[in-house]
Design a protein around this motif. Structure first.
Motif, short mmCIF file in Angstrom:
data_model
loop_
_atom_site.label_atom_id
_atom_site.label_comp_id
_atom_site.label_asym_id
_atom_site.label_seq_id
_atom_site.Cartn_x
_atom_site.Cartn_y
_atom_site.Cartn_z
N GLY A 1 -10.95 -3.17 -1.71
CA GLY A 1 -10.05 -2.13 -1.21
C GLY A 1 -9.05 -1.67 -2.25
O GLY A 1 -8.49 -0.57 -2.14
N PHE B 1 -8.70 1.97 -4.03
CA PHE B 1 -7.92 3.12 -3.55
C PHE B 1 -6.62 3.29 -4.33
O PHE B 1 -5.97 4.35 -4.24
CB PHE B 1 -7.62 2.96 -2.05
CG PHE B 1 -8.82 3.14 -1.18
CD1 PHE B 1 -9.33 4.40 -0.92
CD2 PHE B 1 -9.47 2.04 -0.64
CE1 PHE B 1 -10.45 4.57 -0.12
CE2 PHE B 1 -10.59 2.19 0.16
CZ PHE B 1 -11.09 3.46 0.41
N LEU C 1 -3.16 6.94 -1.71
CA LEU C 1 -4.18 6.38 -0.82
C LEU C 1 -4.14 4.86 -0.77
O LEU C 1 -5.00 4.23 -0.13
CB LEU C 1 -5.58 6.82 -1.27
CG LEU C 1 -5.87 8.33 -1.24
CD1 LEU C 1 -7.30 8.59 -1.71
CD2 LEU C 1 -5.65 8.91 0.15
N SER C 2 -3.16 4.26 -1.43
CA SER C 2 -3.12 2.80 -1.50
C SER C 2 -2.99 2.15 -0.13
O SER C 2 -3.41 1.01 0.06
CB SER C 2 -1.98 2.34 -2.41
OG SER C 2 -0.73 2.78 -1.90
N VAL C 3 -2.43 2.87 0.83
CA VAL C 3 -2.32 2.32 2.18
C VAL C 3 -3.70 2.06 2.78
O VAL C 3 -3.87 1.14 3.58
CB VAL C 3 -1.50 3.27 3.09
CG1 VAL C 3 -2.24 4.59 3.31
CG2 VAL C 3 -1.19 2.60 4.42
N ILE C 4 -4.70 2.84 2.39
CA ILE C 4 -6.07 2.61 2.87
C ILE C 4 -6.57 1.27 2.34
O ILE C 4 -7.25 0.51 3.04
CB ILE C 4 -7.00 3.75 2.43
CG1 ILE C 4 -6.51 5.08 3.02
CG2 ILE C 4 -8.44 3.47 2.87
CD1 ILE C 4 -7.34 6.28 2.59
N GLY C 5 -6.22 0.98 1.09
CA GLY C 5 -6.59 -0.32 0.53
C GLY C 5 -5.94 -1.46 1.28
O GLY C 5 -6.55 -2.52 1.48
N LEU D 1 -5.18 -1.44 4.46
CA LEU D 1 -5.92 -1.58 5.72
C LEU D 1 -7.25 -2.29 5.50
O LEU D 1 -7.67 -3.12 6.31
CB LEU D 1 -6.15 -0.20 6.34
CG LEU D 1 -4.88 0.54 6.80
CD1 LEU D 1 -5.23 1.95 7.29
CD2 LEU D 1 -4.17 -0.24 7.90
N ALA D 2 -7.90 -1.97 4.39
CA ALA D 2 -9.16 -2.63 4.07
C ALA D 2 -8.94 -4.13 3.86
O ALA D 2 -9.77 -4.96 4.26
CB ALA D 2 -9.78 -2.01 2.82
N GLN E 1 0.13 -3.47 -1.25
CA GLN E 1 -0.52 -2.18 -1.37
C GLN E 1 0.11 -1.12 -0.50
O GLN E 1 -0.20 0.04 -0.63
CB GLN E 1 -2.01 -2.31 -1.01
CG GLN E 1 -2.80 -3.01 -2.09
CD GLN E 1 -4.26 -3.06 -1.75
OE1 GLN E 1 -4.62 -3.24 -0.59
NE2 GLN E 1 -5.10 -2.88 -2.73
N ARG E 2 1.00 -1.50 0.39
CA ARG E 2 1.58 -0.47 1.24
C ARG E 2 2.75 0.19 0.54
O ARG E 2 3.35 -0.38 -0.36
CB ARG E 2 2.02 -1.07 2.57
CG ARG E 2 3.22 -2.00 2.49
CD ARG E 2 3.73 -2.26 3.90
NE ARG E 2 4.92 -3.06 3.87
CZ ARG E 2 4.93 -4.36 4.06
NH1 ARG E 2 3.81 -5.00 4.27
NH2 ARG E 2 6.07 -5.03 4.04
#
Length: 219
Positions: A122, A125, A131-135, A137-138, A213-214
């Protein structure tokens, strides 16, 4: 099994894959050399590219972390990610008897390393900091990987896997804050003051990494 095959199998078929991992002969050196040290490069390098080459933009202002600071951040984050895998393995092993499991240093290291897969992958991202928030979540999928792996590798009863997982995740979050703090010391103030920032580090034996990552994790 190739690295790509193992990544796909642990992410898509974790319950079956944990059984195969449990039976595989392995030692700490091979787990790190063939898996952890390679995958941990993904979030480390992606964060460097995202912060120092792509840059961060917010409210009409763009910012790039200086190359030297970015490299220092990447190296320290990478090393601390490797360290977190080992530390969490120690925690998993030490806590096994508390949850009616069987202690196994190599089993705990396998669990810590392979349940971190989602967090490491993740991290891609972070190439685009926004887009690091997607990482993040992953990375949360790693909690499920940890949960499914504990009964197999640490031999704990399935009804004890939930609290066992919770304890490990809490330890991972604490470790993640420590790593985020260390990395913040190496990062120029515009990023620390609230820019969207994704960094590698916390594998949390599957939880791993969501904290850093958030957005705003390094404030």
């Amino acid at each position: 099994m190739t690295l790509v095959d193992r990544v796909q199998s642990i992410l898509l078929r974790p319950q079956i894959t944990w059984l195969a991992i449990d039976e595989e002969p392995a030692d700490a050196a091979s787990i790190y050399k063939n898996y952890v040290m390679i995958l941990a490069l993904i979030p480390a390098v992606a964060s460097f590219i995202g912060l120092s080459l792509v840059g961060i933009g917010a409210f009409g202002v763009s910012f790039r972390v200086p190359i030297v600071s970015g490299l220092a951040n990447m190296i320290v984050g990478y090393v601390m990610s490797l360290l977190m895998v080992f530390v969490l393995a120690l925690i998993i092993d030490a806590m096994a008897p508390t949850f009616d499991g069987a202690r196994s240093q190599i089993g705990a290291l396998k669990l810590s390393a392979y349940s971190s897969t989602a967090a490491f992958v993740g991290g891609i991202f972070s190439l685009l900091p926004s887009l690091s928030v997607i990482g993040a979540l992953a990375a949360l999928y790693g909690v499920y990987l940890l949960y499914t792996g504990l009964p197999v590798l640490m031999k704990c009863p399935r009804d004890k896997a939930v609290p066992y997982t919770a304890v490990v995740v809490i330890c991972a979050i604490v470790g993640g804050f420590v790593i985020a703090w260390v990395l913040a010391l190496l990062t120029p103030s515009p990023v620390r003051l609230g820019a969207v920032y994704g960094v590698p580090a916390m594998d949390a034996a599957g939880a791993v990494v969501a904290v850093q990552q958030r957005p705003g994790a390094n404030t």
